[in-house]
Design a protein around this motif. Structure first.
Motif, mmCIF file in Angstrom:
data_model
loop_
_atom_site.group_PDB
_atom_site.id
_atom_site.type_symbol
_atom_site.label_atom_id
_atom_site.label_comp_id
_atom_site.label_asym_id
_atom_site.label_seq_id
_atom_site.Cartn_x
_atom_site.Cartn_y
_atom_site.Cartn_z
ATOM 1 N N VAL A 1 85.843 34.540 -11.259
ATOM 2 C CA VAL A 1 86.794 35.651 -11.165
ATOM 3 C C VAL A 1 86.072 36.965 -11.473
ATOM 4 O O VAL A 1 85.532 37.137 -12.574
ATOM 5 N N ASP A 2 86.038 37.866 -10.512
ATOM 6 C CA ASP A 2 85.382 39.163 -10.728
ATOM 7 C C ASP A 2 85.888 40.140 -9.678
ATOM 8 O O ASP A 2 85.967 39.809 -8.498
ATOM 9 N N ASP A 3 86.255 41.348 -10.118
ATOM 10 C CA ASP A 3 86.767 42.335 -9.163
ATOM 11 C C ASP A 3 85.632 42.962 -8.338
ATOM 12 O O ASP A 3 85.890 43.620 -7.343
ATOM 13 N N SER A 4 84.382 42.778 -8.756
ATOM 14 C CA SER A 4 83.244 43.328 -8.014
ATOM 15 C C SER A 4 82.771 42.334 -6.950
ATOM 16 O O SER A 4 82.418 41.194 -7.265
ATOM 17 N N SER A 5 82.758 42.774 -5.695
ATOM 18 C CA SER A 5 82.328 41.883 -4.607
ATOM 19 C C SER A 5 80.862 41.491 -4.773
ATOM 20 O O SER A 5 80.467 40.372 -4.454
ATOM 21 N N VAL A 6 80.053 42.411 -5.294
ATOM 22 C CA VAL A 6 78.625 42.125 -5.505
ATOM 23 C C VAL A 6 78.482 41.038 -6.563
ATOM 24 O O VAL A 6 77.763 40.048 -6.354
ATOM 25 N N ASP A 7 79.185 41.201 -7.674
ATOM 26 C CA ASP A 7 79.067 40.222 -8.751
ATOM 27 C C ASP A 7 79.648 38.873 -8.344
ATOM 28 O O ASP A 7 79.133 37.826 -8.759
ATOM 29 N N ARG A 8 80.703 38.873 -7.542
ATOM 30 C CA ARG A 8 81.255 37.595 -7.046
ATOM 31 C C ARG A 8 80.211 36.872 -6.213
ATOM 32 O O ARG A 8 80.020 35.662 -6.345
ATOM 33 N N ALA A 9 79.519 37.622 -5.360
ATOM 34 C CA ALA A 9 78.507 36.999 -4.500
ATOM 35 C C ALA A 9 77.348 36.459 -5.336
ATOM 36 O O ALA A 9 76.856 35.349 -5.088
ATOM 37 N N VAL A 10 76.928 37.203 -6.338
ATOM 38 C CA VAL A 10 75.794 36.774 -7.158
ATOM 39 C C VAL A 10 76.149 35.539 -7.971
ATOM 40 O O VAL A 10 75.422 34.541 -7.960
ATOM 41 N N ILE A 11 77.288 35.585 -8.664
ATOM 42 C CA ILE A 11 77.642 34.434 -9.503
ATOM 43 C C ILE A 11 77.921 33.206 -8.631
ATOM 44 O O ILE A 11 77.554 32.079 -8.995
ATOM 45 N N VAL B 1 63.321 48.161 -7.596
ATOM 46 C CA VAL B 1 63.977 46.897 -7.930
ATOM 47 C C VAL B 1 63.246 46.254 -9.095
ATOM 48 O O VAL B 1 62.086 46.555 -9.370
ATOM 49 N N ASP B 2 63.978 45.356 -9.784
ATOM 50 C CA ASP B 2 63.405 44.732 -10.976
ATOM 51 C C ASP B 2 63.500 43.209 -10.899
ATOM 52 O O ASP B 2 63.765 42.635 -9.833
ATOM 53 N N GLU B 3 63.327 42.584 -12.044
ATOM 54 C CA GLU B 3 63.282 41.125 -12.134
ATOM 55 C C GLU B 3 64.550 40.469 -11.593
ATOM 56 O O GLU B 3 64.513 39.352 -11.073
ATOM 57 N N GLN B 4 65.692 41.135 -11.742
ATOM 58 C CA GLN B 4 66.943 40.549 -11.233
ATOM 59 C C GLN B 4 66.853 40.351 -9.725
ATOM 60 O O GLN B 4 67.301 39.317 -9.203
ATOM 61 N N PHE B 5 66.264 41.285 -8.990
ATOM 62 C CA PHE B 5 66.112 41.143 -7.540
ATOM 63 C C PHE B 5 65.193 39.974 -7.230
ATOM 64 O O PHE B 5 65.427 39.199 -6.300
ATOM 65 N N GLU B 6 64.162 39.825 -8.054
ATOM 66 C CA GLU B 6 63.237 38.704 -7.899
ATOM 67 C C GLU B 6 63.978 37.376 -8.107
ATOM 68 O O GLU B 6 63.745 36.395 -7.395
ATOM 69 N N PHE C 1 71.288 34.744 1.593
ATOM 70 C CA PHE C 1 71.925 35.106 0.316
ATOM 71 C C PHE C 1 71.555 36.523 -0.087
ATOM 72 O O PHE C 1 72.414 37.329 -0.437
ATOM 73 N N VAL C 2 70.253 36.841 -0.037
ATOM 74 C CA VAL C 2 69.828 38.187 -0.433
ATOM 75 C C VAL C 2 70.419 39.231 0.516
ATOM 76 O O VAL C 2 70.887 40.281 0.072
ATOM 77 N N ALA C 3 70.424 38.938 1.803
ATOM 78 C CA ALA C 3 71.005 39.874 2.774
ATOM 79 C C ALA C 3 72.480 40.129 2.471
ATOM 80 O O ALA C 3 72.961 41.266 2.538
ATOM 81 N N GLU C 4 73.189 39.051 2.126
ATOM 82 C CA GLU C 4 74.622 39.189 1.809
ATOM 83 C C GLU C 4 74.823 40.096 0.600
ATOM 84 O O GLU C 4 75.630 41.034 0.642
ATOM 85 N N VAL C 5 74.075 39.816 -0.460
ATOM 86 C CA VAL C 5 74.250 40.579 -1.701
ATOM 87 C C VAL C 5 73.846 42.045 -1.504
ATOM 88 O O VAL C 5 74.541 42.958 -1.959
ATOM 89 N N VAL C 6 72.728 42.249 -0.835
ATOM 90 C CA VAL C 6 72.242 43.612 -0.595
ATOM 91 C C VAL C 6 73.241 44.415 0.250
ATOM 92 O O VAL C 6 73.509 45.590 -0.026
ATOM 93 N N THR C 7 73.776 43.781 1.260
ATOM 94 C CA THR C 7 74.745 44.457 2.135
ATOM 95 C C THR C 7 76.018 44.816 1.360
ATOM 96 O O THR C 7 76.544 45.922 1.497
ATOM 97 N N SER D 1 73.311 43.904 -11.192
ATOM 98 C CA SER D 1 73.459 42.563 -10.619
ATOM 99 C C SER D 1 72.527 42.327 -9.446
ATOM 100 O O SER D 1 72.100 41.198 -9.217
ATOM 101 N N VAL D 2 72.218 43.365 -8.683
ATOM 102 C CA VAL D 2 71.372 43.194 -7.515
ATOM 103 C C VAL D 2 69.913 43.517 -7.835
ATOM 104 O O VAL D 2 69.017 43.232 -7.041
#
Lengths: 135, 149
Positions: free
Chosen positions: A21-31, B23-28, B42-48, B88-89
């Motif tokens: 559960v996260d309102d951030s689309s970026v954080d949802r994708a990462v987790i 970019v830092d270790e999180q991107f790595e 996955f990286v393309a999705e997150v970056v976009t 996060s990215v």
């Protein structure tokens, strides 16, 4: 990365289902990406309200991982509702936050959160959850 | 040869992004997650998602700072959001500029916030350009590899 599927489960058993559960689309994708790489099945929603709707219809959620700061319903408020529910209270809840606030962390743990993760969440955080939370 | 040249270009681009602190270790970590976890794209999705999100947030902040009376709490909330998704990215420079931006929000300085917004915008555009080049190179490499099969 270690698979969580092998933990305590039979061979061929379905992967544990995690609700993120996260309102951030970026954080949802990462987790979601981190959880899926650990062989979890993941459903990601953008609010506490949607999380409760899904929990009402999906019986087999093994863990909830939620952001703390969300509009309308915080992760803490979601945690409270889960722990107040007779049907949901056994589901482990993990809180995520980008801010390291000891009072906030203690408040969540006292309310029954299994763990409190600082963002950005790392794959090693999820591996740790596997062994601690999903027994 | 073409494939190797493209890979060299991509490798050089990524090296420069790390060495310049973009970019830092999180991107790595995200790259490793893609490579080791077998999750192509996955990286393309997150970056976009990050680029779309950042563009929206920067526009929201700009609008708020144009108002006769600035709600610094709202500006701060958006900057906090951008700082979070940057972290996060692995967008290190954007993240650091957001941290400085929040100082100006707390000081309730419109001039400071406008200056910080300009810096954040520039850092974001620089990173977005690099990300776009990275994704184009990855697509070209994939297309080349597919042709060779």
């Amino acid at each position: 990365m270690a698979s969580c599927r092998s933990l305590g489960g039979e061979i061929g058993a379905p992967a544990p289902h995690v609700l993120a559960v996260d309102d951030s689309s970026v954080d949802r994708a990462v987790i979601s990406g981190i959880l899926r790489s650990s062989q979890f099945r993941v459903t990601a929603v953008d609010s506490g309200k949607r999380a409760l709707e899904l929990l009402g219809s999906e019986p087999n959620v093994s863990m909830i991982i939620t952001d703390y700061w969300m509009p309308e319903m915080t992760g803490y408020e979601l945690l409270k509702k889960v722990k107040e529910s007779s049907s949901l209270k056994e589901i482990p809840v993990v809180i995520m936050s980008s801010e390291n606030v000891p009072t906030r962390i203690n408040m969540c743990l006292e309310e029954g959160a299994e763990d409190f993760l600082l963002k950005p969440v790392q794959p090693s955080d999820v591996s740790r959850l596997c062994s601690r939370v999903l027994r | 040869m073409a494939g190797a040249a493209l890979r060299d270009q991509l490798s050089a681009l990524l090296s420069s992004m790390f060495s310049q602190g973009l970019v830092d270790e999180q991107f790595e970590q995200l790259q490793m997650l893609q490579d080791e976890g077998g999750t192509p794209g996955f990286v393309a999705e997150v970056v976009t998602l990050f680029c779309d999100d950042a563009e929206r947030i920067i526009a929201e902040i700009a609008t708020l700072l144009e108002q006769p009376i600035v709600s610094f709490d709202k500006v701060d909330a958006f900057v906090h959001q951008l700082k979070g998704s940057s972290a996060s990215v692995g967008a290190q420079k954007v993240k650091f500029t957001c941290m400085q931006f929040r100082q100006f929000c707390q000081e309730k300085s419109r001039d400071g916030c406008l200056m910080a917004l300009a810096v954040v915008r520039n850092e974001f555009y620089d990173l977005r350009n690099k990300f776009q080049t990275m994704l184009q190179l990855e697509q070209q490499i994939q297309a080349y590899d597919h042709k060779q099969q």
